[in-house]
Design an enzyme around this catalytic site. Sequence first.
Site, PDB file in Angstrom:
ATOM      1  N   THR A 117     -11.559 -47.891  43.695  1.00 16.43           N
ATOM      2  CA  THR A 117     -12.360 -47.087  44.168  1.00 16.43           C
ATOM      3  C   THR A 117     -11.643 -46.011  45.042  1.00 16.43           C
ATOM      4  O   THR A 117     -10.341 -45.812  44.734  1.00 16.43           O
ATOM      5  CB  THR A 117     -13.257 -47.982  45.296  1.00 16.43           C
TER       6      THR A 117
ATOM      7  N   THR B 149     -17.207 -44.708  44.555  1.00 14.34           N
ATOM      8  CA  THR B 149     -16.824 -45.440  43.439  1.00 14.34           C
ATOM      9  C   THR B 149     -17.527 -45.418  42.340  1.00 14.34           C
ATOM     10  O   THR B 149     -18.772 -45.032  42.286  1.00 14.34           O
ATOM     11  CB  THR B 149     -16.696 -46.956  43.922  1.00 14.34           C
TER      12      THR B 149
ATOM     13  N   ASN C 112     -17.023 -48.429  40.418  1.00 13.60           N
ATOM     14  CA  ASN C 112     -16.485 -49.681  40.427  1.00 13.60           C
ATOM     15  C   ASN C 112     -15.326 -50.097  40.015  1.00 13.60           C
ATOM     16  O   ASN C 112     -14.080 -49.603  40.412  1.00 13.60           O
ATOM     17  CB  ASN C 112     -17.618 -50.673  39.857  1.00 13.60           C
TER      18      ASN C 112
ATOM     19  N   GLU D 173     -21.436 -50.455  38.317  1.00 12.27           N
ATOM     20  CA  GLU D 173     -21.788 -51.006  39.569  1.00 12.27           C
ATOM     21  C   GLU D 173     -22.503 -52.133  39.490  1.00 12.27           C
ATOM     22  O   GLU D 173     -22.607 -53.158  40.399  1.00 12.27           O
ATOM     23  CB  GLU D 173     -22.395 -50.024  40.418  1.00 12.27           C
TER      24      GLU D 173
ATOM     25  N   ASP E 288     -21.619 -55.539  40.431  1.00  7.91           N
ATOM     26  CA  ASP E 288     -21.478 -55.908  42.098  1.00  7.91           C
ATOM     27  C   ASP E 288     -22.615 -56.679  42.221  1.00  7.91           C
ATOM     28  O   ASP E 288     -22.578 -57.400  43.214  1.00  7.91           O
ATOM     29  CB  ASP E 288     -21.491 -54.673  42.934  1.00  7.91           C
TER      30      ASP E 288
ATOM     31  N   SER F  61     -22.125 -53.995  48.393  1.00  7.91           N
ATOM     32  CA  SER F  61     -21.018 -53.262  48.470  1.00  7.91           C
ATOM     33  C   SER F  61     -20.115 -53.826  49.570  1.00  7.91           C
ATOM     34  O   SER F  61     -20.511 -54.410  50.727  1.00  7.91           O
ATOM     35  CB  SER F  61     -21.193 -51.988  48.498  1.00  7.91           C
TER      36      SER F  61
HETATM   37  O1  DON Z   1     -18.976 -51.427  46.229  1.00  2.00           O
HETATM   38  C1  DON Z   1     -17.787 -52.392  46.063  1.00  2.00           C
HETATM   39  O2  DON Z   1     -17.686 -52.923  46.748  1.00  2.00           O
HETATM   40  C2  DON Z   1     -17.160 -52.376  44.931  1.00  2.00           C
HETATM   41  N1  DON Z   1     -17.880 -51.871  43.713  1.00  2.00           N
HETATM   42  C3  DON Z   1     -15.918 -51.371  44.930  1.00  2.00           C
HETATM   43  C4  DON Z   1     -14.881 -51.487  43.931  1.00  2.00           C
HETATM   44  C5  DON Z   1     -13.584 -51.271  44.190  1.00  2.00           C
HETATM   45  O3  DON Z   1     -13.275 -51.033  45.376  1.00  2.00           O
HETATM   46  C6  DON Z   1     -12.414 -51.563  43.223  1.00  2.00           C
HETATM   47  N2  DON Z   1     -12.810 -52.612  42.341  1.00  2.00           N
HETATM   48  N3  DON Z   1     -12.444 -53.486  41.738  1.00  2.00           N
END
Ligand code: DON
Length: 593
Positions: free
Chosen positions: A402, A420, A422, A441, A444, A473
């Site tokens: 991200t 992000t 993701n 995403e 998640d 998130s």
């Molecule tokens: O929103 C979130 O928490 C996640 N989609 C963020 C992804 C991230 O930080 C890196 N991921 N592997």
Amino acid sequence: MSARYLPQSFFPRYALAMALGAAGGLSGAKDVPLPQPLKASHVPAITREALDKARPVIATHAMVVSAQHYATQAGVEILKQGGNAIDAAVAVGFAEAVVHPCCGNIGGGGFMTIHLASGENLFLNFREKAPAKATPGMFLDAHGEVVPNRSTDSYLGVGVPGTVMGLNTALAKYGKLTLKQVIAPAIKLASEGYVLQQGDVNILNDSVEDFAKHPNVAAIFLNHGKPFVAGERLVQKNLAHTLEQIANGGSDAFYKGAIARAVVAASNANGGILSLRDFADYTAQWEEPIRCEYHGHTIISAPPPSSGGTTLCEIAQIIAPYPFAQWGYGSVEAVHTFAEAERRAFADRNTYLGDPAFVRNPIEQLLSSAHAAKLRATILPDKATPSAQITGNLGATEGDHTTHYSVIDSHGNAVAVTYTINFLFGTRQIAGDTGFFLNDEMDDFTSKPGVANAAGLVQGKVNQVEPGKRPLSSMTPTIVLRDGKPFLLTGSPGDATIISTTLQSIINIIDFGMNVQQAVNAPRMHQQWYPDEVWIEDGMLTPDARRRLEAMGYKFTKVHAMGADEAILIDPKTGRREGANDRRRPAGLAAGY
Ligand code: DON
């Protein structure tokens, strides 16, 4: 930075820990295959000398810090043209979609935390939404088992992107410049290209095999079929065209025009469920930010559908009465207490939080002082509590794909953004000629209660897939206030470790007296309930501290690089802006004037 923030008493404590840690404190720590965006060789462990010497970039008026230097410069350029921090943040957001394509995006979503010079605190939610045809069982096979990679590598993993609506919403309400002005640097960087540094190439190189799978991706992100090397120019004509359409048509160009049609066509052709209605119905929303107090400071952070602000504040409230400043960075007491507070707060996170448009989030209870006191009373002074003894259900493991950036202008308007797609480069797929990567995403969400998603998160039913819902998130763009004025802008990538990284930057400064560059460079730790282990970067613990913690029941797992905090500290006495690019993003930059 004034002496007040660098108490002499702090240095011996952390310097000793660093010296011994560098001398082999973590030898024997188990390497696990966690999602790692950057290979170990790209992020060498920091030495004690380097951490001692780390100093922020100083500016008098304004500062921008991001994970990519061209994006930072785009933000500074907009500020110098008379834009405010919101204008600059929008410019950086579009520019990072070009120059930091793993993570910066227009195909994903995110959150923006704002403190206006007038004193108002705001939060903008532009998290992706599940398409209308999404169902709780969409990632399961006929036997009810999770289908590997369906939520990460296919068009079913794509949530309706929120970034364009989010950036435009912020700009329209609080910006001074036009969309055409703030998007101009991004269009130039895409159409004329930019010269890649080694830090950019390191990130691209992690995904070359995926780029080769799709001809329209390979045509842009491989150089005649070969990986790019530092010094070469990356030109993105398709993306420039997409950005020009947005510049001319605003959000409608993306959500109701040719861009939506191209994404939906690619989705239809590849087994996805996105519809034109999903795009037309997308909304970004202003929300009340999470707020809590910590050692004389006010923390303003991300509310649901992010778990970030709630979990960060819950941990902060549990640890607040303990003498962290006296214990020191890397001390057995501080590591133990932080890990135990995290274990308990993450149990709550994974059990209770989800999109507030769909489920009730018991924020008041989770952040009550009674709850903090109750959890604190269960922390044993000399023993790790096995995670199995903590009430709640489930657990997590995560990565770093991200990006976070921070902006402050000369008036005191401050903006912290984390957004992000993701995974690194999202689904690694681009719809037709649109030129931008689409998010994954949907991963998640909880595909099946009790079964880990691709990032290792095991969550409950409150976060199951539902049409129009936003996945939970961990992104935590945060502004810390002192006496009502911005003091620290912080945040990070790294899934659940985002919360740990962000809070550690805060306590590294407030409790351990580090300057902001030291605070973001210092090795980090993370405990998230399950797995029942503490993730740790090299150099955080002395061999002695590690032995003592292991004797208390801790199991340590080494991670090469945790998070990337692109932070700004505002000296309360002088008002000067101190920017810190995280050493874990060598292509990043702090710059101001
Ligand atoms: O929103 C979130 O928490 C996640 N989609 C963020 C992804 C991230 O930080 C890196 N991921 N592997």
